[in-house]
Write a protein that holds these residues in place. Structure first.
Motif, mmCIF file in Angstrom:
data_model
loop_
_atom_site.group_PDB
_atom_site.id
_atom_site.type_symbol
_atom_site.label_atom_id
_atom_site.label_comp_id
_atom_site.label_asym_id
_atom_site.label_seq_id
_atom_site.Cartn_x
_atom_site.Cartn_y
_atom_site.Cartn_z
ATOM 1 N N LEU A 187 0.823 -1.202 0.000
ATOM 2 C CA LEU A 187 0.000 0.000 0.000
ATOM 3 C C LEU A 187 0.856 1.249 0.000
ATOM 4 C CD1 LEU A 187 -2.957 1.087 0.288
ATOM 5 C CD2 LEU A 187 -2.639 -1.359 0.024
ATOM 6 N N GLU A 247 3.851 1.596 -1.212
ATOM 7 C CA GLU A 247 4.419 1.742 -2.555
ATOM 8 C C GLU A 247 3.371 2.279 -3.527
ATOM 9 O OE1 GLU A 247 7.405 -2.070 -1.863
ATOM 10 O OE2 GLU A 247 5.998 -2.094 -3.547
ATOM 11 N N ALA A 248 2.147 1.791 -3.379
ATOM 12 C CA ALA A 248 1.074 2.196 -4.296
ATOM 13 C C ALA A 248 0.762 3.679 -4.156
ATOM 14 C CB ALA A 248 -0.178 1.375 -4.038
ATOM 15 N N LEU A 249 0.889 4.186 -2.935
ATOM 16 C CA LEU A 249 0.397 5.536 -2.645
ATOM 17 C C LEU A 249 1.503 6.587 -2.602
ATOM 18 C CD1 LEU A 249 -2.320 4.584 -0.033
ATOM 19 C CD2 LEU A 249 -2.688 5.443 -2.348
#
Lengths: 146, 146
Positions: free
Chosen positions: B119, B121-123
């Motif tokens: 999460l 890394e995603a954000l």
DNA sequence: TTTGAATAGTTGCACAAACAACTATATGCC
DNA sequence: GGCATATAGTTGTTTGTGCAACTATTCAAA
């Protein structure tokens, strides 16, 4: 520690794509009710072919974010349904160019109408500018991970 | 005509859940690399059991937004992996209560660590308040359609 | 108390996704 | 030209999903 306000409980529904799953199910039901005998996944392939016919399976992989075996089988099933045809490219015989049948062309308007309808139902009560923010965030997430 | 600014091209990625698919793939890779021999779907079931053990398959259906056959088979596979056990309820013999094995309890910390990592890394590059807006929009979409 | 409806779970089937291993064709370099 | 490599697509296997039909148990109402 960036973005730590994003707590685990909410993380979970992000990962599982609760919202997109709900949208897909609603659209599938609309297809079924309308007698459109296609799956959401088949629709997502047709969607790109309606925009441009004759593209390769590899193009469809890139467009739909699927791997090659997935596209092979989706095209298999679309061919069985008489919705598309594989045509070997003249220039490069490795390539299949995918063309729509007349039957598939006829589906376009109704299918896209049902998709629009579904999106409108999904977004009831959401102000446009918030939809835009959401769209942008999802795009960044995708770019971060692709 | 509300939300008409939400154009078809963007609609499409909403429906297919491009972002959540990307997150799920990234997390699956992390599981594989770490030698955690579970799928994302199995993780999503374990996630709820880590919060509360002994809930029924129907509870898992509601929690994970899946139908009963899907949960039956996920629990089948988790049982084969020796991660959960079905225990028939004393009060109501129709109900299976699902309990974690010690092996599954040991997985929790590492799996949740990898999920948090994913999460984050995603954000990267998404301001917290925009994440919140996105979350809220997705929740409304879900509520509109469920 | 018996019978009909509701609830929990399972099974069969068709479709789809991810991964690995494979074939066929094209390209580039010596 | 010939060989290594890259690219396009296919096939096999495991896992998961959605729907319909099914069994077993519980509940509720006449």
């Amino acid at each position: 520690m960036p973005n730590n306000q994003f707590k685990k409980g909410e993380l979970y529904s992000f990962i599982t794509g609760k919202a997109s799953t709900a949208i897909a199910r609603r659209l599938q039901k609309k297809f079924n009710t309308a007698g459109l005998n296609i799956t959401i996944e088949q629709w997502s392939v047709l969607y790109h072919l309606w925009k441009q016919e004759g593209i390769s399976q590899q193009d469809l992989c890139n467009a739909t974010f699927r791997d090659k075996p997935s596209i092979t089988r989706l095209v298999d099933n679309l061919e069985k349904l008489n919705l598309v045809k594989r045509v070997a490219s003249e220039n490069d015989r490795r390539i299949n160019q995918i063309y729509l049948t007349k039957q598939a062309q006829k589906l376009q308007e109704e299918a896209m109408q049902l998709a629009d309808e579904t999106l409108n139902e999904a977004l009831i009560g959401v102000p446009p500018e918030r939809v835009d923010v959401c769209k942008e965030v999802l795009q960044i997430v995708y770019d971060n991970l692709k």
